[in-house]
Design a protein around this motif. Structure first.
Motif, PDB file in Angstrom:
ATOM      1  N   MET A  84       0.842  -1.184   0.000  1.00  0.00           N
ATOM      2  CA  MET A  84       0.000   0.000   0.000  1.00  0.00           C
ATOM      3  C   MET A  84       0.884   1.243   0.000  1.00  0.00           C
ATOM      4  SD  MET A  84      -3.023   1.472   0.119  1.00  0.00           S
ATOM      5  CE  MET A  84      -4.137   0.142   0.574  1.00  0.00           C
ATOM      6  N   GLN A  85       0.576   2.192  -0.852  1.00  0.00           N
ATOM      7  CA  GLN A  85       1.299   3.458  -0.907  1.00  0.00           C
ATOM      8  C   GLN A  85       0.313   4.606  -0.727  1.00  0.00           C
ATOM      9  OE1 GLN A  85       4.821   4.319  -1.402  1.00  0.00           O
ATOM     10  NE2 GLN A  85       3.779   6.123  -0.548  1.00  0.00           N
ATOM     11  N   MET A  86       0.515   5.369   0.349  1.00  0.00           N
ATOM     12  CA  MET A  86      -0.313   6.543   0.593  1.00  0.00           C
ATOM     13  C   MET A  86       0.286   7.739  -0.151  1.00  0.00           C
ATOM     14  SD  MET A  86      -2.731   5.358   2.443  1.00  0.00           S
ATOM     15  CE  MET A  86      -3.544   6.888   2.914  1.00  0.00           C
ATOM     16  N   LEU A  87      -0.572   8.554  -0.719  1.00  0.00           N
ATOM     17  CA  LEU A  87      -0.152   9.737  -1.464  1.00  0.00           C
ATOM     18  C   LEU A  87      -0.774  10.987  -0.840  1.00  0.00           C
ATOM     19  CD1 LEU A  87      -0.647   8.401  -5.114  1.00  0.00           C
ATOM     20  CD2 LEU A  87       1.473   8.484  -3.795  1.00  0.00           C
ATOM     21  N   PRO A  88       0.043  11.990  -0.542  1.00  0.00           N
ATOM     22  CA  PRO A  88      -0.527  13.226   0.020  1.00  0.00           C
ATOM     23  C   PRO A  88      -1.379  13.950  -1.017  1.00  0.00           C
ATOM     24  CG  PRO A  88       1.789  13.527  -0.499  1.00  0.00           C
ATOM     25  CD  PRO A  88       1.500  12.076  -0.723  1.00  0.00           C
ATOM     26  N   TRP A  89      -2.148  14.912  -0.535  1.00  0.00           N
ATOM     27  CA  TRP A  89      -3.038  15.655  -1.413  1.00  0.00           C
ATOM     28  C   TRP A  89      -2.222  16.447  -2.438  1.00  0.00           C
ATOM     29  CZ3 TRP A  89      -7.719  14.777  -2.612  1.00  0.00           C
ATOM     30  CH2 TRP A  89      -8.498  15.742  -3.246  1.00  0.00           C
ATOM     31  N   PHE A  90      -2.856  16.729  -3.560  1.00  0.00           N
ATOM     32  CA  PHE A  90      -2.161  17.384  -4.676  1.00  0.00           C
ATOM     33  C   PHE A  90      -1.496  18.703  -4.216  1.00  0.00           C
ATOM     34  CE2 PHE A  90      -5.741  14.998  -6.474  1.00  0.00           C
ATOM     35  CZ  PHE A  90      -5.057  14.135  -7.312  1.00  0.00           C
ATOM     36  N   GLN A 251      -2.433  24.128   4.879  1.00  0.00           N
ATOM     37  CA  GLN A 251      -3.679  23.968   4.130  1.00  0.00           C
ATOM     38  C   GLN A 251      -3.654  22.698   3.296  1.00  0.00           C
ATOM     39  OE1 GLN A 251      -6.370  25.846   4.525  1.00  0.00           O
ATOM     40  NE2 GLN A 251      -5.289  27.143   6.019  1.00  0.00           N
ATOM     41  N   LYS A 252      -2.503  22.415   2.704  1.00  0.00           N
ATOM     42  CA  LYS A 252      -2.392  21.194   1.895  1.00  0.00           C
ATOM     43  C   LYS A 252      -2.482  19.945   2.764  1.00  0.00           C
ATOM     44  CE  LYS A 252      -1.839  23.062  -2.172  1.00  0.00           C
ATOM     45  NZ  LYS A 252      -2.836  22.836  -3.251  1.00  0.00           N
ATOM     46  N   GLU A 253      -1.827  19.980   3.936  1.00  0.00           N
ATOM     47  CA  GLU A 253      -1.826  18.799   4.796  1.00  0.00           C
ATOM     48  C   GLU A 253      -3.178  18.568   5.462  1.00  0.00           C
ATOM     49  OE1 GLU A 253       1.460  19.379   7.454  1.00  0.00           O
ATOM     50  OE2 GLU A 253       2.858  18.352   6.100  1.00  0.00           O
ATOM     51  N   SER A 254      -4.031  19.590   5.450  1.00  0.00           N
ATOM     52  CA  SER A 254      -5.372  19.400   6.014  1.00  0.00           C
ATOM     53  C   SER A 254      -6.291  18.659   5.052  1.00  0.00           C
ATOM     54  CB  SER A 254      -5.978  20.765   6.367  1.00  0.00           C
ATOM     55  OG  SER A 254      -6.187  21.541   5.193  1.00  0.00           O
ATOM     56  N   GLY A 255      -5.828  18.431   3.844  1.00  0.00           N
ATOM     57  CA  GLY A 255      -6.614  17.671   2.878  1.00  0.00           C
ATOM     58  C   GLY A 255      -6.457  16.172   3.091  1.00  0.00           C
ATOM     59  N   PRO A 256      -7.249  15.370   2.396  1.00  0.00           N
ATOM     60  CA  PRO A 256      -7.178  13.911   2.559  1.00  0.00           C
ATOM     61  C   PRO A 256      -5.929  13.327   1.922  1.00  0.00           C
ATOM     62  CG  PRO A 256      -8.711  14.478   0.814  1.00  0.00           C
ATOM     63  CD  PRO A 256      -8.292  15.775   1.435  1.00  0.00           C
ATOM     64  N   MET A 257      -5.601  12.099   2.317  1.00  0.00           N
ATOM     65  CA  MET A 257      -4.536  11.324   1.698  1.00  0.00           C
ATOM     66  C   MET A 257      -5.161  10.127   1.005  1.00  0.00           C
ATOM     67  SD  MET A 257      -1.437  11.356   4.494  1.00  0.00           S
ATOM     68  CE  MET A 257      -0.347  10.523   3.345  1.00  0.00           C
TER      69      MET A 257
END
Length: 403
Positions: A84-90, A251-257
Protein backbone atom coordinates in the motif's frame (compact mmCIF):
# COMPACT_ATOMS: atom_id res chain seq x y z
CA UNK A 1 30.22 32.92 -1.72
CA UNK A 2 33.54 34.47 -2.85
CA UNK A 3 31.61 37.38 -4.35
CA UNK A 4 29.85 38.00 -1.03
CA UNK A 5 33.17 37.89 0.85
CA UNK A 6 34.60 40.46 -1.58
CA UNK A 7 31.60 42.78 -1.09
CA UNK A 8 31.84 42.48 2.70
CA UNK A 9 35.53 43.35 2.56
CA UNK A 10 34.78 46.50 0.55
CA UNK A 11 32.19 47.65 3.10
CA UNK A 12 34.72 48.02 5.89
CA UNK A 13 37.88 49.06 4.04
CA UNK A 14 38.32 52.83 3.61
CA UNK A 15 40.55 54.34 0.96
CA UNK A 16 43.87 54.96 2.65
CA UNK A 17 47.45 53.82 2.35
CA UNK A 18 47.97 50.10 2.86
CA UNK A 19 44.21 49.45 2.92
CA UNK A 20 44.95 46.03 1.54
CA UNK A 21 46.08 44.98 5.01
CA UNK A 22 42.59 45.32 6.47
CA UNK A 23 40.94 43.78 3.42
CA UNK A 24 43.26 40.79 3.66
CA UNK A 25 42.56 40.35 7.37
CA UNK A 26 38.80 40.46 6.81
CA UNK A 27 38.95 37.95 3.98
CA UNK A 28 41.15 35.63 6.03
CA UNK A 29 38.74 35.87 8.96
CA UNK A 30 35.73 35.11 6.75
CA UNK A 31 37.36 32.01 5.30
CA UNK A 32 38.86 30.60 8.51
CA UNK A 33 36.50 31.60 11.32
CA UNK A 34 34.89 28.57 13.05
CA UNK A 35 31.83 30.70 13.77
CA UNK A 36 31.28 31.36 10.07
CA UNK A 37 31.83 27.70 9.32
CA UNK A 38 29.20 26.86 11.93
CA UNK A 39 26.62 29.11 10.27
CA UNK A 40 27.58 27.80 6.85
CA UNK A 41 27.01 24.20 7.97
CA UNK A 42 23.64 25.19 9.41
CA UNK A 43 22.72 26.65 6.04
CA UNK A 44 23.81 23.47 4.24
CA UNK A 45 21.70 21.41 6.62
CA UNK A 46 18.69 23.65 5.96
CA UNK A 47 19.27 23.36 2.21
CA UNK A 48 19.48 19.57 2.43
CA UNK A 49 16.05 19.47 4.08
CA UNK A 50 14.58 20.36 0.69
CA UNK A 51 15.60 16.88 -0.48
CA UNK A 52 14.29 15.38 2.74
CA UNK A 53 10.75 16.66 2.27
CA UNK A 54 10.67 15.76 -1.42
CA UNK A 55 9.58 12.21 -0.72
CA UNK A 56 6.44 10.12 -0.34
CA UNK A 57 5.31 8.40 2.88
CA UNK A 58 6.76 4.96 3.52
CA UNK A 59 5.41 2.20 1.35
CA UNK A 60 3.62 -0.32 3.55
CA UNK A 61 4.22 -4.04 2.98
CA UNK A 62 2.27 -6.79 4.75
CA UNK A 63 2.78 -10.54 4.70
CA UNK A 64 0.79 -13.20 6.55
CA UNK A 65 1.04 -16.99 6.62
CA UNK A 66 -1.34 -19.59 8.07
CA UNK A 67 0.61 -21.14 10.95
CA UNK A 68 -2.01 -23.72 12.02
CA UNK A 69 -4.67 -24.67 9.48
CA UNK A 70 -8.01 -26.03 10.77
CA UNK A 71 -9.45 -29.16 9.23
CA UNK A 72 -12.09 -27.91 6.81
CA UNK A 73 -13.45 -29.15 3.48
CA UNK A 74 -13.32 -25.69 1.91
CA UNK A 75 -10.05 -24.41 0.50
CA UNK A 76 -7.82 -22.60 2.98
CA UNK A 77 -5.56 -19.61 2.57
CA UNK A 78 -1.86 -20.50 2.70
CA UNK A 79 -0.47 -16.95 2.88
CA UNK A 80 -1.28 -13.43 1.77
CA UNK A 81 0.81 -10.39 0.82
CA UNK A 82 -0.14 -6.78 0.27
CA UNK A 83 1.47 -3.47 -0.59
CA UNK A 84 0.00 0.00 0.00
CA UNK A 85 1.30 3.46 -0.91
CA UNK A 86 -0.31 6.54 0.59
CA UNK A 87 -0.15 9.74 -1.46
CA UNK A 88 -0.53 13.23 0.02
CA UNK A 89 -3.04 15.66 -1.41
CA UNK A 90 -2.16 17.38 -4.68
CA UNK A 91 0.51 20.06 -4.21
CA UNK A 92 1.50 18.97 -0.69
CA UNK A 93 5.02 17.89 -1.66
CA UNK A 94 5.59 21.13 -3.58
CA UNK A 95 4.39 23.08 -0.57
CA UNK A 96 6.86 21.20 1.62
CA UNK A 97 9.67 22.04 -0.78
CA UNK A 98 8.75 25.71 -0.81
CA UNK A 99 8.61 25.79 2.99
CA UNK A 100 12.01 24.08 3.34
CA UNK A 101 13.49 26.44 0.73
CA UNK A 102 12.17 29.49 2.60
CA UNK A 103 13.75 28.22 5.83
CA UNK A 104 17.05 27.71 4.01
CA UNK A 105 16.83 31.27 2.64
CA UNK A 106 16.32 32.59 6.18
CA UNK A 107 19.35 30.61 7.35
CA UNK A 108 21.41 32.04 4.51
CA UNK A 109 20.66 35.54 5.76
CA UNK A 110 22.02 34.45 9.14
CA UNK A 111 25.27 33.49 7.39
CA UNK A 112 25.44 36.94 5.79
CA UNK A 113 24.80 38.67 9.12
CA UNK A 114 27.51 36.62 10.82
CA UNK A 115 30.00 37.50 8.09
CA UNK A 116 29.23 41.22 8.33
CA UNK A 117 29.50 41.21 12.12
CA UNK A 118 32.82 39.41 11.94
CA UNK A 119 34.14 41.91 9.40
CA UNK A 120 33.01 44.75 11.67
CA UNK A 121 34.78 43.22 14.67
CA UNK A 122 38.00 42.76 12.70
CA UNK A 123 37.79 46.38 11.54
CA UNK A 124 37.27 47.66 15.08
CA UNK A 125 40.28 45.71 16.37
CA UNK A 126 42.29 46.96 13.41
CA UNK A 127 41.62 50.60 14.27
CA UNK A 128 42.40 49.93 17.94
CA UNK A 129 45.79 48.57 16.88
CA UNK A 130 46.30 51.65 14.73
CA UNK A 131 45.56 53.88 17.74
CA UNK A 132 47.96 52.00 19.99
CA UNK A 133 50.84 52.02 17.51
CA UNK A 134 50.30 55.61 16.45
CA UNK A 135 50.44 56.63 20.10
CA UNK A 136 53.67 54.66 20.55
CA UNK A 137 55.22 56.55 17.64
CA UNK A 138 54.13 59.92 19.06
CA UNK A 139 55.51 59.02 22.48
CA UNK A 140 58.85 58.06 20.94
CA UNK A 141 58.98 61.42 19.16
CA UNK A 142 58.18 63.26 22.38
CA UNK A 143 60.85 61.36 24.29
CA UNK A 144 63.35 62.37 21.61
CA UNK A 145 62.17 65.97 21.97
CA UNK A 146 62.55 65.83 25.75
CA UNK A 147 66.06 64.45 25.35
CA UNK A 148 66.86 67.53 23.23
CA UNK A 149 65.41 69.78 25.92
CA UNK A 150 67.43 67.89 28.52
CA UNK A 151 70.66 68.67 26.64
CA UNK A 152 69.63 72.32 26.48
CA UNK A 153 68.97 72.29 30.21
CA UNK A 154 72.36 70.75 30.90
CA UNK A 155 74.04 73.43 28.80
CA UNK A 156 72.07 76.12 30.62
CA UNK A 157 73.00 74.54 33.95
CA UNK A 158 76.69 74.91 33.15
CA UNK A 159 76.33 78.65 32.63
CA UNK A 160 73.98 79.13 35.58
CA UNK A 161 70.80 79.77 33.56
CA UNK A 162 69.01 76.59 34.69
CA UNK A 163 68.82 74.53 37.83
CA UNK A 164 69.34 70.84 38.49
CA UNK A 165 65.60 70.66 39.24
CA UNK A 166 64.84 71.56 35.63
CA UNK A 167 67.00 68.68 34.43
CA UNK A 168 65.39 66.24 36.86
CA UNK A 169 61.89 67.29 35.85
CA UNK A 170 62.71 66.66 32.20
CA UNK A 171 64.11 63.25 33.08
CA UNK A 172 61.04 62.38 35.16
CA UNK A 173 58.81 63.34 32.26
CA UNK A 174 60.77 61.04 29.96
CA UNK A 175 60.32 58.18 32.44
CA UNK A 176 56.57 58.79 32.48
CA UNK A 177 56.38 58.62 28.69
CA UNK A 178 58.47 55.43 28.64
CA UNK A 179 56.00 53.95 31.12
CA UNK A 180 53.09 54.84 28.81
CA UNK A 181 54.91 53.10 25.94
CA UNK A 182 55.31 49.94 28.04
CA UNK A 183 51.59 50.01 28.85
CA UNK A 184 50.73 50.42 25.17
CA UNK A 185 52.96 47.48 24.29
CA UNK A 186 50.91 45.27 26.61
CA UNK A 187 47.66 46.65 25.20
CA UNK A 188 48.92 45.89 21.71
CA UNK A 189 49.57 42.27 22.68
CA UNK A 190 46.04 41.88 24.06
CA UNK A 191 44.26 43.47 21.09
CA UNK A 192 46.44 41.59 18.61
CA UNK A 193 45.68 38.28 20.35
CA UNK A 194 41.94 39.07 20.24
CA UNK A 195 42.10 39.82 16.52
CA UNK A 196 44.08 36.65 15.80
CA UNK A 197 41.44 34.72 17.73
CA UNK A 198 38.76 36.10 15.40
CA UNK A 199 40.85 35.10 12.40
CA UNK A 200 41.49 31.64 13.93
CA UNK A 201 45.29 31.71 13.89
CA UNK A 202 48.17 31.85 16.37
CA UNK A 203 47.46 34.45 19.04
CA UNK A 204 50.94 36.00 18.87
CA UNK A 205 51.11 36.39 15.10
CA UNK A 206 52.03 39.93 14.06
CA UNK A 207 49.27 42.06 12.59
CA UNK A 208 50.32 44.92 10.34
CA UNK A 209 48.19 48.06 10.22
CA UNK A 210 48.29 51.31 8.28
CA UNK A 211 50.89 53.76 9.58
CA UNK A 212 48.76 56.79 8.66
CA UNK A 213 45.00 57.34 8.66
CA UNK A 214 43.53 60.62 7.51
CA UNK A 215 39.99 61.83 8.01
CA UNK A 216 38.51 62.48 4.53
CA UNK A 217 37.00 65.82 3.63
CA UNK A 218 33.53 64.43 2.96
CA UNK A 219 31.53 61.77 4.80
CA UNK A 220 29.65 59.10 2.87
CA UNK A 221 26.09 58.57 4.09
CA UNK A 222 23.08 57.44 2.06
CA UNK A 223 20.26 58.20 4.48
CA UNK A 224 18.15 56.18 6.89
CA UNK A 225 16.26 54.50 4.05
CA UNK A 226 19.38 52.40 3.45
CA UNK A 227 18.61 50.57 6.70
CA UNK A 228 15.90 48.64 4.87
CA UNK A 229 18.64 46.69 3.07
CA UNK A 230 20.36 45.65 6.29
CA UNK A 231 20.42 41.83 6.53
CA UNK A 232 19.26 42.04 10.14
CA UNK A 233 15.94 43.37 8.78
CA UNK A 234 15.90 41.19 5.67
CA UNK A 235 16.04 38.23 8.03
CA UNK A 236 12.56 39.06 9.30
CA UNK A 237 11.26 39.30 5.74
CA UNK A 238 12.56 35.80 5.09
CA UNK A 239 11.04 34.52 8.33
CA UNK A 240 7.71 36.13 7.41
CA UNK A 241 7.86 34.40 4.04
CA UNK A 242 8.62 31.07 5.70
CA UNK A 243 5.52 31.42 7.90
CA UNK A 244 3.42 32.10 4.81
CA UNK A 245 4.84 28.97 3.20
CA UNK A 246 4.15 27.10 6.45
CA UNK A 247 0.49 28.12 6.23
CA UNK A 248 0.25 27.00 2.59
CA UNK A 249 1.70 23.66 3.65
CA UNK A 250 -0.75 23.48 6.55
CA UNK A 251 -3.68 23.97 4.13
CA UNK A 252 -2.39 21.19 1.89
CA UNK A 253 -1.83 18.80 4.80
CA UNK A 254 -5.37 19.40 6.01
CA UNK A 255 -6.61 17.67 2.88
CA UNK A 256 -7.18 13.91 2.56
CA UNK A 257 -4.54 11.32 1.70
CA UNK A 258 -5.20 8.72 -0.95
CA UNK A 259 -3.61 5.28 -0.96
CA UNK A 260 -3.33 2.69 -3.71
CA UNK A 261 -2.32 -0.92 -3.27
CA UNK A 262 -2.88 -4.55 -4.09
CA UNK A 263 -3.35 -7.69 -2.01
CA UNK A 264 -2.47 -11.22 -3.12
CA UNK A 265 -3.96 -14.31 -1.41
CA UNK A 266 -2.51 -17.73 -2.10
CA UNK A 267 -4.86 -20.70 -1.46
CA UNK A 268 -4.20 -24.41 -1.22
CA UNK A 269 -5.45 -26.82 -3.85
CA UNK A 270 -8.99 -28.07 -3.32
CA UNK A 271 -11.50 -30.12 -5.33
CA UNK A 272 -14.03 -27.43 -4.55
CA UNK A 273 -12.14 -25.01 -6.83
CA UNK A 274 -13.16 -25.70 -10.40
CA UNK A 275 -11.60 -22.56 -11.89
CA UNK A 276 -8.04 -22.59 -13.22
CA UNK A 277 -7.35 -19.58 -10.93
CA UNK A 278 -7.28 -20.62 -7.30
CA UNK A 279 -5.37 -17.53 -5.99
CA UNK A 280 -6.88 -14.09 -5.50
CA UNK A 281 -5.61 -10.64 -6.40
CA UNK A 282 -7.43 -7.68 -4.87
CA UNK A 283 -6.70 -4.05 -5.84
CA UNK A 284 -7.17 -1.64 -2.94
CA UNK A 285 -7.88 2.07 -2.54
CA UNK A 286 -7.58 3.84 0.80
CA UNK A 287 -8.59 7.37 1.82
CA UNK A 288 -7.42 9.12 4.99
CA UNK A 289 -9.65 12.09 5.89
CA UNK A 290 -8.78 14.46 8.77
CA UNK A 291 -12.30 14.70 10.15
CA UNK A 292 -11.11 16.17 13.44
CA UNK A 293 -9.08 19.05 12.02
CA UNK A 294 -8.67 21.25 15.09
CA UNK A 295 -4.95 20.68 14.73
CA UNK A 296 -4.85 22.47 11.38
CA UNK A 297 -7.15 25.28 12.51
CA UNK A 298 -4.88 25.86 15.49
CA UNK A 299 -1.83 25.88 13.24
CA UNK A 300 -3.45 28.52 11.04
CA UNK A 301 -4.09 30.72 14.06
CA UNK A 302 -0.53 30.19 15.27
CA UNK A 303 0.83 31.21 11.87
CA UNK A 304 -1.23 34.41 11.90
CA UNK A 305 0.10 35.26 15.34
CA UNK A 306 3.62 34.34 14.30
CA UNK A 307 3.47 36.77 11.35
CA UNK A 308 2.35 39.56 13.66
CA UNK A 309 5.16 38.68 16.05
CA UNK A 310 7.76 38.78 13.26
CA UNK A 311 6.49 42.16 12.06
CA UNK A 312 6.72 43.51 15.61
CA UNK A 313 10.25 42.13 15.94
CA UNK A 314 11.22 43.78 12.68
CA UNK A 315 9.79 47.14 13.76
CA UNK A 316 11.58 46.86 17.09
CA UNK A 317 14.89 45.98 15.42
CA UNK A 318 14.48 48.83 12.93
CA UNK A 319 14.10 51.28 15.81
CA UNK A 320 17.24 49.91 17.44
CA UNK A 321 19.21 50.16 14.19
CA UNK A 322 18.01 53.73 13.66
CA UNK A 323 19.17 54.64 17.15
CA UNK A 324 22.55 52.97 16.56
CA UNK A 325 22.92 54.76 13.23
CA UNK A 326 22.05 58.13 14.75
CA UNK A 327 24.56 57.58 17.52
CA UNK A 328 27.27 56.49 15.08
CA UNK A 329 26.70 59.54 12.85
CA UNK A 330 26.76 61.84 15.86
CA UNK A 331 29.99 60.35 17.20
CA UNK A 332 31.62 60.51 13.77
CA UNK A 333 30.68 64.18 13.48
CA UNK A 334 32.02 64.78 16.98
CA UNK A 335 35.28 63.10 16.00
CA UNK A 336 35.66 65.42 13.01
CA UNK A 337 34.97 68.52 15.16
CA UNK A 338 37.41 67.43 17.85
CA UNK A 339 40.09 66.56 15.29
CA UNK A 340 39.90 70.00 13.67
CA UNK A 341 40.03 71.76 17.04
CA UNK A 342 43.00 69.65 18.13
CA UNK A 343 44.77 70.40 14.85
CA UNK A 344 44.39 74.14 15.46
CA UNK A 345 45.53 73.82 19.07
CA UNK A 346 48.52 71.73 18.03
CA UNK A 347 49.55 74.39 15.53
CA UNK A 348 49.42 77.04 18.26
CA UNK A 349 51.40 74.84 20.64
CA UNK A 350 54.07 74.38 17.97
CA UNK A 351 54.21 78.15 17.52
CA UNK A 352 54.71 78.54 21.27
CA UNK A 353 57.51 75.98 21.12
CA UNK A 354 59.27 77.99 18.41
CA UNK A 355 59.08 81.07 20.62
CA UNK A 356 60.69 79.18 23.49
CA UNK A 357 63.50 77.97 21.24
CA UNK A 358 64.14 81.52 20.04
CA UNK A 359 64.25 82.66 23.67
CA UNK A 360 66.92 80.06 24.31
CA UNK A 361 68.97 81.49 21.48
CA UNK A 362 68.80 84.91 23.18
CA UNK A 363 69.91 83.35 26.45
CA UNK A 364 66.62 83.05 28.36
CA UNK A 365 64.41 79.95 28.59
CA UNK A 366 61.88 78.77 31.16
CA UNK A 367 61.93 74.98 31.31
CA UNK A 368 58.63 74.94 33.20
CA UNK A 369 57.07 76.48 30.12
CA UNK A 370 58.89 73.92 28.01
CA UNK A 371 57.29 71.06 29.92
CA UNK A 372 53.86 72.69 29.80
CA UNK A 373 54.05 73.15 26.05
CA UNK A 374 55.33 69.60 25.56
CA UNK A 375 52.44 68.21 27.59
CA UNK A 376 49.98 70.27 25.57
CA UNK A 377 51.46 69.06 22.30
CA UNK A 378 51.32 65.47 23.46
CA UNK A 379 47.71 65.91 24.61
CA UNK A 380 46.64 67.28 21.22
CA UNK A 381 48.58 64.63 19.29
CA UNK A 382 47.05 61.83 21.35
CA UNK A 383 43.62 63.42 20.93
CA UNK A 384 44.01 63.49 17.14
CA UNK A 385 44.90 59.80 17.12
CA UNK A 386 41.92 58.92 19.31
CA UNK A 387 39.47 60.96 17.24
CA UNK A 388 40.83 59.46 14.00
CA UNK A 389 40.30 55.98 15.42
CA UNK A 390 36.82 56.95 16.58
CA UNK A 391 36.00 58.35 13.14
CA UNK A 392 36.93 55.12 11.34
CA UNK A 393 35.27 52.86 13.92
CA UNK A 394 32.02 54.77 13.56
CA UNK A 395 32.37 54.78 9.76
CA UNK A 396 32.72 51.00 9.82
CA UNK A 397 29.58 50.76 11.96
CA UNK A 398 27.66 53.10 9.63
CA UNK A 399 28.72 50.96 6.65
CA UNK A 400 27.55 47.84 8.49
CA UNK A 401 24.15 49.40 9.16
CA UNK A 402 23.48 51.00 5.78
CA UNK A 403 25.29 48.90 3.13
Amino acid sequence: MKHIIFIICLLFVPTFAKAQDLETLIQEALTQSPEIQKFDFQYQIASEKVNEVNSLPNTEFNFGVMAIAPEMDMPMEKFNASVMQMLPWFGTISAREHYATSMADAQYVEVTIAKRKLALSVSQFYYLLYEIRAKQEVLDENITLLETYERLALNSLEVGKASAVDVLRLQIRQNELKQEIDVLIQQNKGIQAAMNSLINREYNKDVSVASVLEIPEDDSFYGYDALSLNPELLKYDKLYESVEQSELLNQKESGPMIGFGVQYINQEDSPMITSSFKDMVMPMVSVSIPIFNNKYKSQTKQNDLRKKEIQSQKDERLNVLKAELSKAISQRNQARIKFNTQANNLKQAEDAEEILIKNYETGTINFNDVLDIQELQLKFQMGQIETTKLYYVQTALINYLTN
